[in-house]
Write a protein that holds these residues in place. Structure first.
Motif, PDB file in Angstrom:
ATOM      1  N   VAL A  72       0.963  -0.869   0.058  1.00 44.31           N
ATOM      2  CA  VAL A  72      -0.173   0.037   0.501  1.00 44.31           C
ATOM      3  C   VAL A  72       0.907   1.681  -0.113  1.00 44.31           C
ATOM      4  CG1 VAL A  72      -1.829   1.082   1.146  1.00 44.31           C
ATOM      5  CG2 VAL A  72      -2.331  -1.341   1.557  1.00 44.31           C
ATOM      6  N   PRO A  73       1.339   2.141  -0.882  1.00 44.98           N
ATOM      7  CA  PRO A  73       1.299   3.598  -0.791  1.00 44.98           C
ATOM      8  C   PRO A  73       1.733   3.839   0.502  1.00 44.98           C
ATOM      9  CG  PRO A  73      -0.287   2.859  -3.252  1.00 44.98           C
ATOM     10  CD  PRO A  73      -0.062   2.246  -1.735  1.00 44.98           C
ATOM     11  N   HIS A  74       3.124   4.364   0.978  1.00 46.06           N
ATOM     12  CA  HIS A  74       2.935   4.811   1.947  1.00 46.06           C
ATOM     13  C   HIS A  74       2.551   6.486   2.223  1.00 46.06           C
ATOM     14  CE1 HIS A  74       6.317   1.556   3.360  1.00 46.06           C
ATOM     15  NE2 HIS A  74       5.555   1.994   3.564  1.00 46.06           N
ATOM     16  N   ALA A  75       2.800   7.002   1.306  1.00 46.00           N
ATOM     17  CA  ALA A  75       2.011   8.392   0.675  1.00 46.00           C
ATOM     18  C   ALA A  75       0.490   8.727   1.352  1.00 46.00           C
ATOM     19  CB  ALA A  75       2.309   8.848  -0.786  1.00 46.00           C
TER      20      ALA A  75
ATOM     21  N   GLY B 139      13.612   4.984   2.370  1.00 46.55           N
ATOM     22  CA  GLY B 139      12.489   5.821   1.804  1.00 46.55           C
ATOM     23  C   GLY B 139      11.767   5.721   3.114  1.00 46.55           C
ATOM     24  N   THR B 140      11.487   4.715   3.376  1.00 51.35           N
ATOM     25  CA  THR B 140      10.322   4.894   5.219  1.00 51.35           C
ATOM     26  C   THR B 140      10.091   6.165   5.605  1.00 51.35           C
ATOM     27  OG1 THR B 140      10.636   2.657   4.193  1.00 51.35           O
ATOM     28  CG2 THR B 140       8.820   2.889   6.217  1.00 51.35           C
ATOM     29  N   THR B 141      11.270   6.348   6.205  1.00 46.78           N
ATOM     30  CA  THR B 141      12.105   7.410   7.379  1.00 46.78           C
ATOM     31  C   THR B 141      11.350   8.374   6.551  1.00 46.78           C
ATOM     32  OG1 THR B 141      13.723   6.224   7.863  1.00 46.78           O
ATOM     33  CG2 THR B 141      14.192   8.519   7.735  1.00 46.78           C
ATOM     34  N   ALA B 142      11.853   9.009   5.569  1.00 43.41           N
ATOM     35  CA  ALA B 142      11.343  10.090   4.500  1.00 43.41           C
ATOM     36  C   ALA B 142       9.548  10.146   5.008  1.00 43.41           C
ATOM     37  CB  ALA B 142      11.540  10.579   3.412  1.00 43.41           C
ATOM     38  N   ALA B 143       9.155   9.021   4.391  1.00 38.69           N
ATOM     39  CA  ALA B 143       7.894   9.065   4.615  1.00 38.69           C
ATOM     40  C   ALA B 143       6.889   9.153   5.752  1.00 38.69           C
ATOM     41  CB  ALA B 143       6.846   7.509   3.222  1.00 38.69           C
ATOM     42  N   GLY B 144       7.437   8.244   6.914  1.00 41.41           N
ATOM     43  CA  GLY B 144       6.932   8.899   7.457  1.00 41.41           C
ATOM     44  C   GLY B 144       7.092  10.320   8.704  1.00 41.41           C
TER      45      GLY B 144
END
Length: 422
Positions: free
Chosen positions: A309-312, A328-333
């Protein structure tokens, strides 16, 4: 219009950001292909890019999950190096196949750059590095794959140079094979790398100075431009089952380990469920390579399992996010303005986890190996409680998100491409 080939190898987090870069370049009028592993062909094609095949299985080069000693044995280190070198050697031939005669520009990820530079030399075409991590030596911090502890300015720089030599060793066989195939004279990876450095080969870094300010001792040509966000359709929506779950109660906590911890699904799922219940919060588990599942808790209305599922779309609806702290997950959070509970596993993840914690947007990191300890449920539950009840973490994440919103990482790539092709 320029015919551009982007090359990227690794797991989902190593690939997805380049779909956003490619889509932006396509919108600017370029003909863009993205070469990566077959599993990501749908991701590439959905972004409107041409998919080209790269061989090798990124899972085969990953270390085994689970608790690891503080200092791995020489045999285990050698085995990991052999696996990584074999992955890279297979990758080298694939990169040569992916570049067609009409390719005019190469955009190279961190993993593929040491191979792609030989291709650029043989074809006499320009190339640009696109890195998701800061891997050039600096006195500001130790190599990102070495963890979060600073060794002092001299020690950091020395360790950074040593790290590059280790990478050179991993690429030795692949370099020999590729240069022979391309008809180039023999040269070691170190020689080719140092030529690139001397020529001020441009490298753009797709992360934000919110987390890593550009080191003042970096050479000219190394720039930090902001995050490259994975492409998703403008009209994309969360699956109905997820929307129904979100509507049924307060914002839940997200728990996922991405491409980490393969084969640990049953143990991690049980631990996550117990921690969520102890913290009295709802949860969404993302299956990932670990295979997280709620099969044993089908009757629990407060826990849901999801796939990709898109983190955005998902993260802004969460009360907190628990993850391995890939770049990427760090930035998305941060972008979603939600606190993080960092559970770093390996490689650059402890680095990003420490950066989040120092920013105040995350709780104290819990190393993945500690999830095997007797007090793991208690530690994770306490971190969940702190992340969801202490407003300071959300405030810091919100401040960071406002800064991220002012950056245009893919725009910087588009401008750099224009400079190289005009």
């Amino acid at each position: 219009m320029t015919k551009i080939l982007i090359t990227a190898a690794g797991s989902y987090g190593d690939i997805a950001p380049y779909t956003g870069v490619g889509a932006r370049l396509r919108d600017a009028g370029h003909d863009v292909a993205l070469a990566t592993h077959d599993a990501y062909a749908p991701l590439v094609q959905a972004a409107g890019l041409e998919f080209r095949h790269l061989p090798a299985d990124p899972r085969a080069s990953r270390p085994a999950p689970g608790p690891r000693p503080r200092s791995a044995s020489p045999d285990s280190k050698r085995d990991l190096m052999r696996k990584a070198a074999a992955f890279i050697r297979e990758l080298g031939g694939g990169i040569a196949d992916a570049a067609r005669d009409d390719t005019e520009l190469l955009l190279l990820s961190t993993t593929t750059a040491p191979l792609g530079r030989h291709l650029a030399e043989a074809r006499d075409i320009p190339s640009l590095g696109l890195s998701l991590v800061p891997n050039a030596p600096t006195g500001d911090f130790a190599p990102v794959v070495g963890g979060a502890r600073s060794l002092g300015r001299w020690g950091n720089r020395t360790a950074g140079r040593l790290s590059l030599r280790i990478v050179d060793r991993l690429f030795k066989d692949a370099t020999r094979d590729l240069r022979t195939r391309l008809g180039l004279p023999p040269a070691t990876p170190r020689t080719v790398r140092r030529r690139a450095e001397a020529a001020l080969w441009p490298v753009l870094h797709g992360f934000s100075e919110v987390l890593v300010p550009r080191p003042a001792d970096w050479r000219t040509g190394l720039d930090v431009v902001g995050n490259w966000w994975p492409w998703h359709a403008p009209d994309a929506q969360l699956p109905p089952a997820v929307e129904d779950f979100l509507a049924a109660g307060p914002p839940p906590v997200f728990i996922g380990f991405g491409s980490m911890a393969g084969g640990e699904g049953e143990r991690l799922s049980s631990l996550a469920v117990r921690a969520l219940r102890r913290a009295k919060v709802r949860g969404i588990l993302q299956s990932g390579w670990a295979g997280l599942t709620t099969e044993h808790t089908r009757q629990d209305p407060d826990i849901l399992t999801v796939g990709e599922v898109p983190h955005a779309l998902l993260f802004p609806r969460m009360s907190a996010v628990v993850h391995h702290c890939g770049a990427g997950t760090t930035a998305a959070g941060l972008r979603a303005k939600v606190p993080t509970v960092p559970v770093p596993v390996t490689a650059d993840q402890p680095f990003w986890a420490a950066r989040l914690a120092s920013l105040g947007a995350a709780t104290t990191p819990i190393p993945f190996k500690d999830l095997a300890a007797d007090d793991a449920v208690t530690r994770l539950a306490d971190a969940l409680t702190k992340a969801t009840t202490d407003p300071a973490h959300r405030d810091r994440a919100t401040e960071a998100a406002h800064r991220l919103a002012t950056e245009d990482g893919t725009g910087a790539v588009t401008e750099a491409v224009a400079r190289l092709t005009t």
